[in-house]
Design an enzyme around this catalytic site. Structure first.
Site, PDB file in Angstrom:
ATOM      1  N   GLY A   1       0.787  -1.227   0.295  1.00 33.86           N
ATOM      2  CA  GLY A   1      -0.027  -0.243  -0.055  1.00 33.86           C
ATOM      3  C   GLY A   1       0.786   1.247   0.162  1.00 33.86           C
ATOM      4  O   GLY A   1       0.064   2.466  -0.124  1.00 33.86           O
TER       5      GLY A   1
ATOM      6  N   GLY B   1       3.825  -3.730  -3.586  1.00 31.31           N
ATOM      7  CA  GLY B   1       3.984  -3.728  -5.048  1.00 31.31           C
ATOM      8  C   GLY B   1       4.323  -2.467  -5.586  1.00 31.31           C
ATOM      9  O   GLY B   1       5.581  -2.519  -6.286  1.00 31.31           O
TER      10      GLY B   1
ATOM     11  N   ARG C   1      -4.732   2.906 -16.445  1.00 32.34           N
ATOM     12  CA  ARG C   1      -4.788   3.657 -14.985  1.00 32.34           C
ATOM     13  C   ARG C   1      -5.454   4.956 -15.249  1.00 32.34           C
ATOM     14  O   ARG C   1      -6.421   5.321 -14.453  1.00 32.34           O
ATOM     15  CB  ARG C   1      -3.732   3.746 -14.211  1.00 32.34           C
ATOM     16  CG  ARG C   1      -2.992   2.200 -14.029  1.00 32.34           C
ATOM     17  CD  ARG C   1      -1.902   2.533 -13.006  1.00 32.34           C
ATOM     18  NE  ARG C   1      -2.110   2.687 -11.718  1.00 32.34           N
ATOM     19  CZ  ARG C   1      -2.148   3.681 -11.210  1.00 32.34           C
ATOM     20  NH1 ARG C   1      -1.425   4.905 -11.895  1.00 32.34           N
ATOM     21  NH2 ARG C   1      -2.849   4.126  -9.997  1.00 32.34           N
TER      22      ARG C   1
ATOM     23  N   CYS D   1     -10.964   3.140 -29.843  1.00 32.64           N
ATOM     24  CA  CYS D   1     -12.583   3.469 -30.129  1.00 32.64           C
ATOM     25  C   CYS D   1     -13.282   3.777 -28.897  1.00 32.64           C
ATOM     26  O   CYS D   1     -14.215   2.696 -28.771  1.00 32.64           O
ATOM     27  CB  CYS D   1     -13.101   2.630 -31.024  1.00 32.64           C
ATOM     28  SG  CYS D   1     -12.255   2.703 -32.802  1.00 32.64           S
ATOM     29  N   GLU D   2     -12.778   4.408 -27.950  1.00 31.38           N
ATOM     30  CA  GLU D   2     -13.313   4.483 -26.765  1.00 31.38           C
ATOM     31  C   GLU D   2     -13.116   6.091 -26.477  1.00 31.38           C
ATOM     32  O   GLU D   2     -11.997   6.622 -26.513  1.00 31.38           O
ATOM     33  CB  GLU D   2     -12.959   3.855 -25.592  1.00 31.38           C
ATOM     34  CG  GLU D   2     -13.138   2.643 -25.720  1.00 31.38           C
ATOM     35  CD  GLU D   2     -14.473   1.913 -25.102  1.00 31.38           C
ATOM     36  OE1 GLU D   2     -15.004   2.561 -24.256  1.00 31.38           O
ATOM     37  OE2 GLU D   2     -14.849   1.007 -25.127  1.00 31.38           O
TER      38      GLU D   2
HETATM   39  N1  LLP Z   1      -1.425  -7.126  -0.632  1.00 33.13           N
HETATM   40  C1  LLP Z   1      -2.610  -7.241  -0.948  1.00 33.13           C
HETATM   41  C2  LLP Z   1      -3.207  -8.238  -0.289  1.00 33.13           C
HETATM   42  C3  LLP Z   1      -3.157  -6.436  -2.071  1.00 33.13           C
HETATM   43  O1  LLP Z   1      -4.469  -6.515  -2.290  1.00 33.13           O
HETATM   44  C4  LLP Z   1      -2.403  -5.490  -2.781  1.00 33.13           C
HETATM   45  C5  LLP Z   1      -2.664  -4.674  -3.856  1.00 33.13           C
HETATM   46  C6  LLP Z   1      -0.958  -5.328  -2.461  1.00 33.13           C
HETATM   47  C7  LLP Z   1      -0.415  -6.231  -1.467  1.00 33.13           C
HETATM   48  C8  LLP Z   1      -0.065  -4.468  -3.035  1.00 33.13           C
HETATM   49  O2  LLP Z   1      -0.365  -3.201  -2.911  1.00 33.13           O
HETATM   50  P1  LLP Z   1       0.521  -1.772  -3.362  1.00 33.13           P
HETATM   51  O3  LLP Z   1       1.853  -2.113  -2.566  1.00 33.13           O
HETATM   52  O4  LLP Z   1       0.948  -2.222  -5.053  1.00 33.13           O
HETATM   53  O5  LLP Z   1      -0.219  -0.826  -3.286  1.00 33.13           O
HETATM   54  N2  LLP Z   1      -4.690  -1.551 -10.068  1.00 33.13           N
HETATM   55  C9  LLP Z   1      -4.533  -0.508  -8.843  1.00 33.13           C
HETATM   56  C10 LLP Z   1      -3.879  -1.204  -7.741  1.00 33.13           C
HETATM   57  C11 LLP Z   1      -4.807  -2.269  -7.196  1.00 33.13           C
HETATM   58  C12 LLP Z   1      -4.056  -3.035  -5.847  1.00 33.13           C
HETATM   59  C13 LLP Z   1      -4.776  -4.204  -5.701  1.00 33.13           C
HETATM   60  N3  LLP Z   1      -3.960  -4.828  -4.390  1.00 33.13           N
HETATM   61  C14 LLP Z   1      -3.705   0.694  -9.488  1.00 33.13           C
HETATM   62  O6  LLP Z   1      -3.431   0.697 -10.747  1.00 33.13           O
HETATM   63  O7  LLP Z   1      -3.541   1.569  -8.735  1.00 33.13           O
END
Ligand code: LLP
Length: 427
Positions: A248, A284, A321, A352-353
């Site tokens: 997060g 992530g 995004r 086409c959007e």
């Molecule tokens: N752990 C769990 C259980 C998660 O659901 C996620 C992300 C992470 C870790 C990693 O989170 P991070 O460190 O990357 O914030 N597609 C969206 C983000 C979706 C995140 C989903 N879960 C975007 O492009 O912003």
């Protein structure tokens, strides 16, 4: 920036003179060789980010399980696994990638609200470290399969602490109305019922409240609640060994000023002082976002009464995004022209959007057909969320290390688009 840069937002895409470089490689050399659209990643930036977290939390030696949903190219996984990272997976497909990248099973944690029986079985056979379980029904499934395979599965219950992470609604997961995790009281009941699950060891708590969180407070609030909860469990003789604190951590897309890994650790570590839990993190975006860019080519400039459009050969099929979350990605020309005047552009794709845009109302140097631009901070949730919409082949991916670069995923061929399709007799 230098390798010793203390700020968490270090990255290795910088101008040298007028040219954008990734580490020691001129980005134009990559696009001229590999074509566009192309995702380009810096090896050094990935490594640096993992080190930042390791360093900040060295006193508790956490297991850092990179959340591979952010970017799961094998070369990237291997880079991180080589640095000692584990992996956070959410599907059988991600388990397959983890194995292909040679990630030791004891460094794999498995989250997600909808694990199938086949996926659970695969993960049990591989011997992953922990399942992050999101419901009682899922516990029952894992018990059934572990019983059949005569295995013992380690389980963390994912709790939902009911904390507002102050981020985009689509990526907030810790609020009470979210589908993720379980209320503390439900989790407590399950811990008390652990005798019903003889093949499971309920020994951990998992919490992940959302993504792109730029301040420490929501984390502190959530972890406090988790610690109070664990203390109450311990009073009932329930032993907790693992605390998986999720991911997060936010990054800079435009004007954010997120906490660094060190500042995050300063806020968090005091909460865990004197405690003996094995801490797990699942970053992530923090690891991969600014380790990657998407480069594309301007196909046409179209001026209307209200707008200047730069129409690119890349769009929402490669980077969804902006349209999905109103996300901001900086637009940097690969070759700066300091004499050019600046214009206001909507940078759009060929799809086409009307939602097919990458940037809106941006002041950028005057663009011409044939110019290349980079969409910055695209290494997380970029390629992995791309699609074949409008029958567009998936982009190519390239990794740079020092002065070398290599294609880490070939551009899809037109022929690949119909792979697996067939026309039945009755048509
Ligand atoms: N752990 C769990 C259980 C998660 O659901 C996620 C992300 C992470 C870790 C990693 O989170 P991070 O460190 O990357 O914030 N597609 C969206 C983000 C979706 C995140 C989903 N879960 C975007 O492009 O912003």
């Amino acid at each position: 920036m230098t390798h010793t840069e203390s700020h968490s937002q270090f990255h290795d895409f910088q101008y040298r003179g007028l040219e954008l470089y990734c580490e020691k490689v001129r980005v134009r050399d990559i696009v001229e060789k590999c074509g566009t659209p192309v995702y380009i990643y810096s090896h050094r930036t990935f490594v640096e980010h993992i080190h930042k977290i390791k360093q900040a939390f060295r006193s508790v030696k956490p297991l850092i399980c990179y959340s591979m949903k952010a970017n799961s190219n094998l070369a990237i996984l291997k880079t991180l696994v080589n640095q000692g990272a584990g992996l956070d997976i959410v599907s059988g497909g991600e388990l397959f990638r983890a194995r292909k990248a040679g990630c030791p099973a004891e460094r794999v944690v498995y989250a997600g609200v909808g694990k199938t029986e086949e996926e659970v079985e695969e993960a049990l056979r591989y011997g992953i470290l922990l399942f992050n379980v999101e419901s009682e029904a899922e516990l029952a499934t894992i018990q059934k399969i572990a019983g059949r395979l005569k295995k013992k599965a380690l389980v963390s219950l994912r709790v939902n602490p009911g904390v507002d992470p102050h981020t985009h609604d689509h990526i907030a997961t810790g609020k009470a109305e979210s589908k993720f995790g379980m209320e503390l009281e439900i989790a407590r009941k399950l811990f008390l019922k652990k005798a019903d699950f003889p093949n499971l060891s309920l020994c951990g708590i998992h919490v992940h409240i959302g993504s792109q969180i730029v301040i420490g407070e929501p984390f502190v609030e959530a972890f406090r609640k988790v610690l109070d909860f664990v203390t109450s469990l311990e009073k009932m003789k329930i032993k907790i060994k693992y605390l998986n604190l999720g991911g997060g951590l936010g990054v800079i897309y435009s004007t954010e000023n997120p906490q660094t890994a060190a500042q995050f650790a300063q806020k968090i570590l005091p909460l865990f002082k004197g405690k003996k839990y094995r801490i797990i993190f699942e970053p992530g975006r923090f690891v991969s976002a600014n380790a990657g860019i998407l480069a594309g080519k301007v196909l046409y400039i179209k001026k209307t009464r209200l707008k200047n459009f730069a129409i690119m050969d890349t769009g929402m099929s490669e980077l969804i995004r902006p349209t999905l979350y109103e996300a901001h990605h900086e637009v940097w020309p690969l070759l700066k022209n300091e004499k050019a005047s600046k214009w206001m552009y909507d940078v759009v794709g060929p799809i086409c959007e009307s939602g097919d845009f990458l940037a809106k109302d941006r002041h950028i140097q005057e663009l011409h057909a044939g110019d290349y631009v980079a969409f910055m901070t695209a290494g997380a949730y970029g390629f992995v969320m791309s699609s074949n919409y409008n029958s567009r082949p998936l982009a190519c991916e390239v990794m740079v290390k020092g002065s070398q670069f290599s294609v880490i995923r070939k551009r899809q061929k037109i022929q690949d688009l119909i792979e697996g399709e067939s026309i039945p007799e009755f048509v």
